[in-house]
Design a protein around this motif. Structure first.
Motif, PDB file in Angstrom:
ATOM      1  N   GLY A  42      41.746  39.071  54.555  1.00 19.56           N
ATOM      2  CA  GLY A  42      43.046  38.544  54.165  1.00 19.56           C
ATOM      3  C   GLY A  42      43.342  38.625  52.681  1.00 19.56           C
ATOM      4  N   PHE A  43      42.376  39.065  51.876  1.00 16.68           N
ATOM      5  CA  PHE A  43      42.606  39.062  50.426  1.00 16.68           C
ATOM      6  C   PHE A  43      43.723  40.014  50.026  1.00 16.68           C
ATOM      7  N   ASP A  44      43.686  41.246  50.560  1.00 15.29           N
ATOM      8  CA  ASP A  44      44.714  42.227  50.190  1.00 15.29           C
ATOM      9  C   ASP A  44      46.108  41.719  50.514  1.00 15.29           C
ATOM     10  N   THR A  45      46.254  41.106  51.687  1.00 14.67           N
ATOM     11  CA  THR A  45      47.563  40.590  52.102  1.00 14.67           C
ATOM     12  C   THR A  45      48.037  39.487  51.169  1.00 14.67           C
ATOM     13  N   VAL A  46      47.150  38.542  50.907  1.00 11.42           N
ATOM     14  CA  VAL A  46      47.507  37.434  50.008  1.00 11.42           C
ATOM     15  C   VAL A  46      47.789  37.947  48.612  1.00 11.42           C
ATOM     16  N   PHE A  47      46.959  38.875  48.127  1.00 15.73           N
ATOM     17  CA  PHE A  47      47.131  39.388  46.764  1.00 15.73           C
ATOM     18  C   PHE A  47      48.486  40.064  46.594  1.00 15.73           C
ATOM     19  N   LYS A  48      48.863  40.899  47.567  1.00 15.65           N
ATOM     20  CA  LYS A  48      50.157  41.585  47.479  1.00 15.65           C
ATOM     21  C   LYS A  48      51.308  40.584  47.529  1.00 15.65           C
ATOM     22  N   GLY A 146      40.872  44.842  32.899  1.00 15.70           N
ATOM     23  CA  GLY A 146      41.885  44.584  33.916  1.00 15.70           C
ATOM     24  C   GLY A 146      41.718  43.260  34.618  1.00 15.70           C
ATOM     25  N   HIS A 147      41.025  42.311  33.984  1.00 13.07           N
ATOM     26  CA  HIS A 147      40.768  41.015  34.604  1.00 13.07           C
ATOM     27  C   HIS A 147      41.991  40.113  34.647  1.00 13.07           C
ATOM     28  N   ALA A 148      42.989  40.387  33.785  1.00 10.81           N
ATOM     29  CA  ALA A 148      44.120  39.470  33.641  1.00 10.81           C
ATOM     30  C   ALA A 148      44.855  39.261  34.968  1.00 10.81           C
ATOM     31  N   VAL A 149      44.967  40.316  35.754  1.00 10.03           N
ATOM     32  CA  VAL A 149      45.714  40.229  37.014  1.00 10.03           C
ATOM     33  C   VAL A 149      45.062  39.215  37.951  1.00 10.03           C
ATOM     34  N   TYR A 150      43.756  39.345  38.155  1.00 15.74           N
ATOM     35  CA  TYR A 150      43.068  38.447  39.080  1.00 15.74           C
ATOM     36  C   TYR A 150      43.010  37.022  38.536  1.00 15.74           C
ATOM     37  N   THR A 152      45.343  35.617  36.755  1.00 13.85           N
ATOM     38  CA  THR A 152      46.677  35.062  36.986  1.00 13.85           C
ATOM     39  C   THR A 152      46.832  34.624  38.442  1.00 13.85           C
ATOM     40  N   VAL A 153      46.351  35.458  39.366  1.00 13.15           N
ATOM     41  CA  VAL A 153      46.404  35.108  40.789  1.00 13.15           C
ATOM     42  C   VAL A 153      45.581  33.853  41.055  1.00 13.15           C
ATOM     43  N   LEU A 154      44.416  33.740  40.402  1.00 13.97           N
ATOM     44  CA  LEU A 154      43.571  32.558  40.571  1.00 13.97           C
ATOM     45  C   LEU A 154      44.295  31.298  40.119  1.00 13.97           C
ATOM     46  N   LEU A 155      44.946  31.347  38.980  1.00 10.38           N
ATOM     47  CA  LEU A 155      45.682  30.181  38.483  1.00 10.38           C
ATOM     48  C   LEU A 155      46.792  29.784  39.462  1.00 10.38           C
ATOM     49  N   ALA A 176      39.421  29.506  50.599  1.00  9.66           N
ATOM     50  CA  ALA A 176      38.395  30.538  50.710  1.00  9.66           C
ATOM     51  C   ALA A 176      38.591  31.613  49.648  1.00  9.66           C
ATOM     52  N   ILE A 177      39.841  32.025  49.453  1.00  8.74           N
ATOM     53  CA  ILE A 177      40.128  33.065  48.470  1.00  8.74           C
ATOM     54  C   ILE A 177      39.938  32.534  47.053  1.00  8.74           C
ATOM     55  N   VAL A 178      40.355  31.285  46.811  1.00  7.32           N
ATOM     56  CA  VAL A 178      40.156  30.677  45.490  1.00  7.32           C
ATOM     57  C   VAL A 178      38.667  30.593  45.168  1.00  7.32           C
ATOM     58  N   THR A 179      37.858  30.205  46.147  1.00  5.82           N
ATOM     59  CA  THR A 179      36.410  30.122  45.940  1.00  5.82           C
ATOM     60  C   THR A 179      35.831  31.491  45.591  1.00  5.82           C
ATOM     61  N   ALA A 180      36.282  32.532  46.306  1.00  4.62           N
ATOM     62  CA  ALA A 180      35.800  33.883  46.020  1.00  4.62           C
ATOM     63  C   ALA A 180      36.274  34.359  44.653  1.00  4.62           C
ATOM     64  N   LEU A 181      37.520  34.031  44.302  1.00  5.51           N
ATOM     65  CA  LEU A 181      38.040  34.394  42.987  1.00  5.51           C
ATOM     66  C   LEU A 181      37.247  33.715  41.872  1.00  5.51           C
ATOM     67  N   ARG A 182      36.926  32.447  42.079  1.00  2.00           N
ATOM     68  CA  ARG A 182      36.147  31.734  41.067  1.00  2.00           C
ATOM     69  C   ARG A 182      34.767  32.352  40.902  1.00  2.00           C
TER      70      ARG A 182
END
Length: 359
Positions: A42-48, A146-150, A152-155, A176-182
């Protein structure tokens, strides 16, 4: 490879790295955590979806209207450091940088199309010039990677998770996605620390900065060797219960523990990899398109295997023992937690029926 006269470059000569790729300094754990993050269901879907919702223009207007933009006439010394960091890492477009009022020392690189760097007044007031130079290099490293994008999504997702927490099961996927992003972002900080060292080229300044983040401005009361000894004690101390507590303490954080960051950076600074970069032998951006994903994954896997083998943490040593065929996981966990090793070992020669066991 050394600098010549250049506007905004300080008098102390530093090596610069034309065309350097972020691959040159990225921590293997950073790359592998990002691979794992992208494979999360589900990460790609949420990210887009989130990328389309993020109010980036609003974010820029917010800092423009309520913070101080760094430039030639405002925080001029920070402006010089920023230009210098971009020059050394050969980042063609200098990101916008803002100082925002906040007593808590912090810095971040955010944005989707174009990264912006934000530092707090607490950080500016805490660090001296060389310590601050390492922090600016750290944030420029985030931009180059290129970390800025991820980030920003985490915030955004962290804020969203709080808003939907009252909905039954509404925030399970987001959490789940926030935990993986962290998890990824903690590893990316190790990469950015390396970039900060490449910019500042002063390990002691990097160490001082990390110590101040942990203990405030009382530098005369602190000692680098003792600070690094804390990291050693943290990694090796305790039993499996402490290992579990370490994981629980780490989960809500976006940054690794400061002593661990210091120890990781010092180890890298003393490595052959760092010296090769300083000697001008490093991965180039022009070669990025030819980089093998398989090789990157293999390198990351090798790093984790070495980390497990070399770790003094009780849980990691247990994992290493099991991976080496040392025995039953449940039995070892039971022994470690209950201290029942003696009674178990007494019967290790056979089971209740007298049959032998293969170790």
């Amino acid at each position: 490879m050394t600098e010549t006269d250049h506007e905004g470059v300080p008098s102390r000569r530093r090596t610069r790295f034309p065309g350097i790729s972020s691959r040159a300094y990225e921590h293997p754990a950073d790359r592998s955590a990002l691979v794992a993050l992208r494979k999360l269901s589900g990460f790609d879907t949420v990210f887009k979806a989130v990328s389309g919702l993020l109010p980036e223009r609003s974010l820029r207007l917010l800092y423009l209207s309520d913070s101080v933009r760094v430039g030639e006439t405002q925080f001029a010394r920070l402006h010089e450091m920023l230009r210098d960091a971009c020059y050394i890492l050969d980042l063609e477009k200098v990101p916008a940088m803002y100082v925002t009022q906040d007593p808590k020392p912090n810095a971040m690189c955010i944005g989707l199309d174009e990264p912006i760097i934000v530092v707090t007044t607490g950080l500016v007031e805490l660090l001296d010039e060389e310590e601050m130079r390492a922090v600016v290099g750290h944030e420029v490293g985030h931009a180059l990677s290129g970390h800025a994008v991820y980030r920003t999504v985490l915030l955004f997702l962290t804020n969203l998770a709080l808003k939907v927490a009252w909905i039954p099961l509404g925030n399970v996927a987001i959490t789940a996605i926030v935990t993986a992003l962290r998890e990824w972002f903690r590893k990316s900080e190790l990469s950015a620390d390396r970039a900060g060292l490449l910019v500042g080229q002063d390990l002691q300044a990097s160490m001082r900065g990390l110590m101040k983040l942990a203990g405030g401005h009382h530098l005369h009361e602190m000692n680098v060797d003792a600070f690094l000894a804390q990291a050693e004690e943290y990694e090796a101390g305790g039993d499996l219960r402490d290992s579990v507590l370490k994981i629980l303490n780490m989960l809500p954080r976006t940054h690794p523990f400061t002593t661990v960051r210091a120890a990781e950076l010092k180890k890298w600074a003393e490595s052959r990899d760092y010296q090769r970069i300083m000697d001008g032998h490093y991965a180039k951006r022009s070669e990025d398109k030819d980089t093998s994903v398989t090789d990157s994954v293999r390198e990351s896997a090798s790093h984790y295997a070495d980390s497990v083998r070399g770790s003094k943490d009780p849980l990691m040593k247990l994992v290493g023992d099991i991976a080496g065929g040392a025995g039953d996981l449940g039995g070892k966990l039971f022994e470690k937690f209950t201290g029942g090793g003696q009674s178990r070992s007494a019967g290790s020669g056979g089971d209740s029926n007298g049959s032998s066991k293969t170790p």
